[in-house]
Design an enzyme around this catalytic site. Structure first.
Site, mmCIF file in Angstrom:
data_model
loop_
_atom_site.group_PDB
_atom_site.id
_atom_site.type_symbol
_atom_site.label_atom_id
_atom_site.label_comp_id
_atom_site.label_asym_id
_atom_site.label_seq_id
_atom_site.Cartn_x
_atom_site.Cartn_y
_atom_site.Cartn_z
ATOM 1 N N GLY A 88 71.260 61.107 -40.107
ATOM 2 C CA GLY A 88 70.948 59.759 -40.563
ATOM 3 C C GLY A 88 69.844 59.762 -41.599
ATOM 4 O O GLY A 88 69.104 60.738 -41.753
ATOM 5 N N CYS A 89 69.745 58.663 -42.309
ATOM 6 C CA CYS A 89 68.764 58.563 -43.393
ATOM 7 C C CYS A 89 67.339 58.530 -42.859
ATOM 8 O O CYS A 89 66.480 59.306 -43.287
ATOM 9 C CB CYS A 89 69.052 57.323 -44.244
ATOM 10 S SG CYS A 89 69.250 55.803 -43.291
ATOM 11 N N TYR A 90 67.085 57.630 -41.914
ATOM 12 C CA TYR A 90 65.755 57.589 -41.305
ATOM 13 C C TYR A 90 65.430 58.929 -40.642
ATOM 14 O O TYR A 90 64.300 59.413 -40.680
ATOM 15 C CB TYR A 90 65.705 56.515 -40.220
ATOM 16 C CG TYR A 90 65.552 55.102 -40.702
ATOM 17 C CD1 TYR A 90 64.464 54.722 -41.484
ATOM 18 C CD2 TYR A 90 66.465 54.119 -40.338
ATOM 19 C CE1 TYR A 90 64.299 53.399 -41.894
ATOM 20 C CE2 TYR A 90 66.307 52.797 -40.743
ATOM 21 C CZ TYR A 90 65.229 52.444 -41.522
ATOM 22 O OH TYR A 90 65.068 51.139 -41.926
ATOM 23 N N THR A 91 66.456 59.504 -40.020
ATOM 24 C CA THR A 91 66.254 60.724 -39.264
ATOM 25 C C THR A 91 65.840 61.867 -40.162
ATOM 26 O O THR A 91 64.896 62.616 -39.862
ATOM 27 C CB THR A 91 67.573 61.096 -38.551
ATOM 28 O OG1 THR A 91 68.241 59.914 -38.171
ATOM 29 C CG2 THR A 91 67.302 61.963 -37.368
#
Lengths: 346, 346, 346, 346
Positions: free
Chosen positions: A149-152
């Site tokens: 994921g992007c945030y991840t």
């Protein structure tokens, strides 16, 4: 020439995959899958592609796709990839899944946070979590890559060296993240209208955002123990970019130079991770349009905490760029092939 | 490898030149000239270039530059290039001037609209007006290329076929243009602060903007007669992009197909000019980060006018991209070398 | 206390009506009509109203409304007001219609441009076109006020004095208008998402926008002859504000002072129309949140044209503010009651 | 009628003071002090005030001011108020200082964080910290009010009830704050240009921002013990608004209802503090242009922490609005006089 099929080609991440692969010397898109725009010209949906892409959008026939392409990118809502994949397909074609279906190893955790039944739990174990800088060795032989994921991606790369080296208390980590609006997708929702997003900032998904367990699981592997974090995403009135500001308690006194050496240990040879100079804070504008992650940290002796920061372009390193990076690894290309875009400013 | 020197490398157009040339296969920047930042690392001024450009900024010593580089780009305020250039320099090195110093053939017009004395009027005649799509033949042998203005490029390319074919009354042309804020440069002015530009639109330079005579002169060549226009630029709260909406009286009844054929006549073989499909209006977002100009038109039978529209990225086709395109022409490269960036969206 | 009912209270114009009337000393909203949010708390739809408005949304029962309120504002899509109004209702309650249903006197023109059948053509004649500065005398006794469009208000007030005094050729008028995105409404459409609107400018409705005949009709009354214009609206990445840049051929040579005297003749005593100082261009930021229209002009002696400019807040003077101004006129209050908000900057 | 003098009237906070006082029924601005614009018409600096304010800007003669006005607002850089105030002035006129000069009781702390020598330490003790909701009783009799900082107001009001009631560990507090760009002032700096701020988010002043000790001191009074926090401000591409996301460890298990009751205990009777409904996160857009602070919280049972959130308009409740609120208290008016603006959206 690697033949690429994209399912979900008309979302923002899908369009970015097209942008990157159109410019990739060793790959070409041969299937523009889009449930919503079947039979429409791709360049009528994304006019930036006018006179660049002539093809029309096709459906999501993964069986047929498996015969016609070398790699399938699924840039689709949660649950779709899990419902389509099977052994026969995996034997024919590489799959790089930009959704969350194969990111979390514990199926119960997945089902609890996502609120859906997993359709293909039998493939979770073999799926490789495609955070390239950490897992590239495993990715080389993967049939199925779970693109992070992007945030991840931003959170883990910002924090990883400190957790891995055991310098911070893994129970004390707080991740306060800020994202541009492209992360919310191209769906027609009132909440994402210009007049609703502009001149506003808000937190959302407080204590419940789905990237929480993904960060916890990966940091847990690094820490060698269970990690529980607070993760709070915010919506920012900009198009692209994620900024992470993470806080943790230091386990012992450390100097700037010691911590800098640790970050360099993990990232000095990483083309796409830039450890900034002392006291320079990451900013999303400096990575826009590129596959870079800029990271840095600041020690607060008053409180005994470290503030770890990271910035990336959510559509590139947070989605399509990392997916192409994974493709490059899987197919034995130089990892940065087609990914050397210089960040665009302003 | 073409050795490139940039004077004014720390302005927005200068930074875009760096971005393009860093990615250009046949050219490299060897001189980052910047009066304001001498001896500072270029990547400290533009952090997007961190770990990409290691050099420090240098001054504006054009004599020395002429010995060390093959081409000099001057991305500087009006008057500077005119004050530095001389016969000896022009014999050693190609100059592509992004300022207005050599764009206008009539020195009196230049001095009246710009309010400064021209320092090198003897070179005006030989300077080639580098609007590539129209003047590329002359550019091939040029020592000195006058790179067109951003508004000018967009205005001329939108209107040119109609004027050239004599279909509109050249005395009736009105150009209403809208620009992103990067066109105002990186100078520290209150008028360009975020809080002043955001949530606002305004006209400026009404009846007096300096791109007016440049558009008039070039359209005059196409028309074969004097052209007087109204040109009104507007400042829009966005970073990049120029949109031109131009109006003119049709000299006779024409159909969509007839006009479309005329636009195609001039642009069908132009890679960087895209004539859009019927009823599709140009939008700046679809060309952002690229060297494209999107143009289209709409006939209004009620009023007997035609509305001609164009969109480009002011920093690329309106400045640095066109400059590189001119460099390619001057050095005999394929015209699109290093300029095939796909527009980035969102 | 004037009892106010709003049909369409949950659109952007509806919410602005609520904002203004909440602060109005002589009026109060007693009916928050909203087809989409019936039975939801109004403050859950617009959280700015939390602890200010406690009521829930109701439906569109105009018969019942007519018995319970003194004035109905219809901030609804075209066609709705026309389909609901009747003689009995008009005898009980004043109606101020923010849609286009009763703006255009020629029903054929309305039906052609709007593509719908008019349901109540019998009331068109008596409806007063509520451009307060021009029609306030007629408005005093109106049962039904057609509140002007946002583009229209700005266009007409910018141009009116020149047309009325016969100084410009009414066949030569070109109106190039720019609007913030709130004008597009709160509907969930891809085209109005943040990522689609931000960093973009585009023209739309070129030669076909529905405000064209409204401007032509009203300017025609002023000119005493038929007026045909080109009207081109543009979408700007900002929330509020309309800017009009209008061009016309001067019929004779005039000086700045002569034209200034004419603008002052019509507007010196108008509180809400500010004729700016010489050479100052209207900007939308200076009127934001207020009921002001800022106008000015510039004579171009080179081309024999005049450029007329105007700026207003599309949600206030372009919609809700003018509607309240009309209410004040209808009910015999001071015209500026509840409308003296100072423009908010930044 | 309270006669108001403003020193620093041409900054953003100064302009907002003018906006509020122009609409205040019991006060009027009689002195527009501005070092940079002396003798210029105020409405030429802020054109929103055209035809509203006719006065010219004056200087900073505080002695003369003290004889001519009832209250002086100093909306000026740190150090100025401290250098101008004296016993004679304080005997004649009330001073409400929007700078930090009298906010911090410990002069050493002030001098360390601000890096300047305090010029009037003798008045620090008597100055009242003007956070109205907490200190209004002391403010009534104050001669000198230290108007709180924007970040500070938002941070303290978000956290105060939990600290006051001893429910959180005061050593564990982390404040991650986000601000619009008007907080950076109207100075002409490259860092605040539109193209630098737009499409970007960054942290700044990490571990060193000057609002840190102000928050710590005030929360320390509430806690009855020393408080050390991490405070990280971020710059957001919007004009107005501050959002605070604060984290702390709960000392014991508490339910939503228990915590809600505590917030209500402190804020139920506060007009300007709105405790939102369960699970509703504060957003800056819902308070824009108003004096409201929206607060809420979320308990995370997994980590044993509470997330406390607050949103306000930095120019209103974070500066000019709170200053007017303090003026109302000092002069015995209803506290909300002239401050009942409904938040404007969009």
């Amino acid at each position: 020439m690697i033949k690429v099929g994209i399912i979900g080609a008309t979302g923002y991440a899908g369009n970015e995959l097209v942008r990157l692969i159109v410019q990739h010397p060793d790959a070409e898109v041969v299937w523009y899958g889009s449930r919503s725009y079947i039979d429409e010209r791709y360049a009528d949906v994304y006019r930036n592609m006018f006179e660049i892409v002539d093809e029309k959008c096709l459906g999501e026939d993964m069986d047929r796709l498996a015969n016609e392409v070398d790699v399938i990118f699924t840039a689709t809502p949660q649950g779709l990839c899990g419902s389509l994949v099977n052994e026969e397909i995996l034997n024919k074609v590489k799959i790089i899944d930009l959704s969350a279906d194969f990111r979390i190893k514990d199926v119960e955790t997945y089902e609890k946070w996502y609120g859906i039944k997993h359709k293909s739990p039998q493939f979770i174990k073999e799926a490789v979590y495609g955070l390239c800088e950490i897992n590239r060795d495993k990715t080389k032989d993967a049939r199925l890559v779970a693109n992070p994921g992007c945030y991840t991606t931003c959170s883990i790369l910002s924090i990883y060296p400190m957790v891995k080296e055991g310098l911070i208390d893994p129970k004390s980590i707080i991740v306060d993240a800020k994202s541009g609006t492209s992360g919310a997708g191209r769906g027609a929702k009132v909440a994402n209208l210009f007049c609703e997003v502009n001149e506003n900032i808000k937190a959302y998904g407080v204590t419940t955002h789905r990237h929480t367990p993904e960060i916890e699981e990966q940091l847990g592997y690094a820490a060698g123990e269970e990690v529980l974090i607070n993760f709070t995403p915010h919506l920012v009135p900009m198009q692209r970019g994620i900024l992470v500001t993470a806080y943790a308690n230091l386990k012992k006194d450390v100097t700037y130079d010691e911590v800098k050496a640790i970050y360099d240990k993990y990232y000095k040879n990483e083309q796409f991770v830039r450890v900034l100079d002392k006291d320079v804070c990451p900013e999303t504008r400096w990575v826009e349009g590129s596959n870079y992650v800029d990271v840095n940290f600041k020690i607060d002796e008053r409180t005994g905490r470290i503030i770890m920061m990271g910035a990336l372009d959510n559509v590139v390193k947070g989605a399509a760029g990392q997916a192409v990076q994974n493709m490059n690894i899987v197919f034995g290309l130089e990892e940065n092939t087609g990914l050397q875009q210089v960040p665009m400013f302003p």
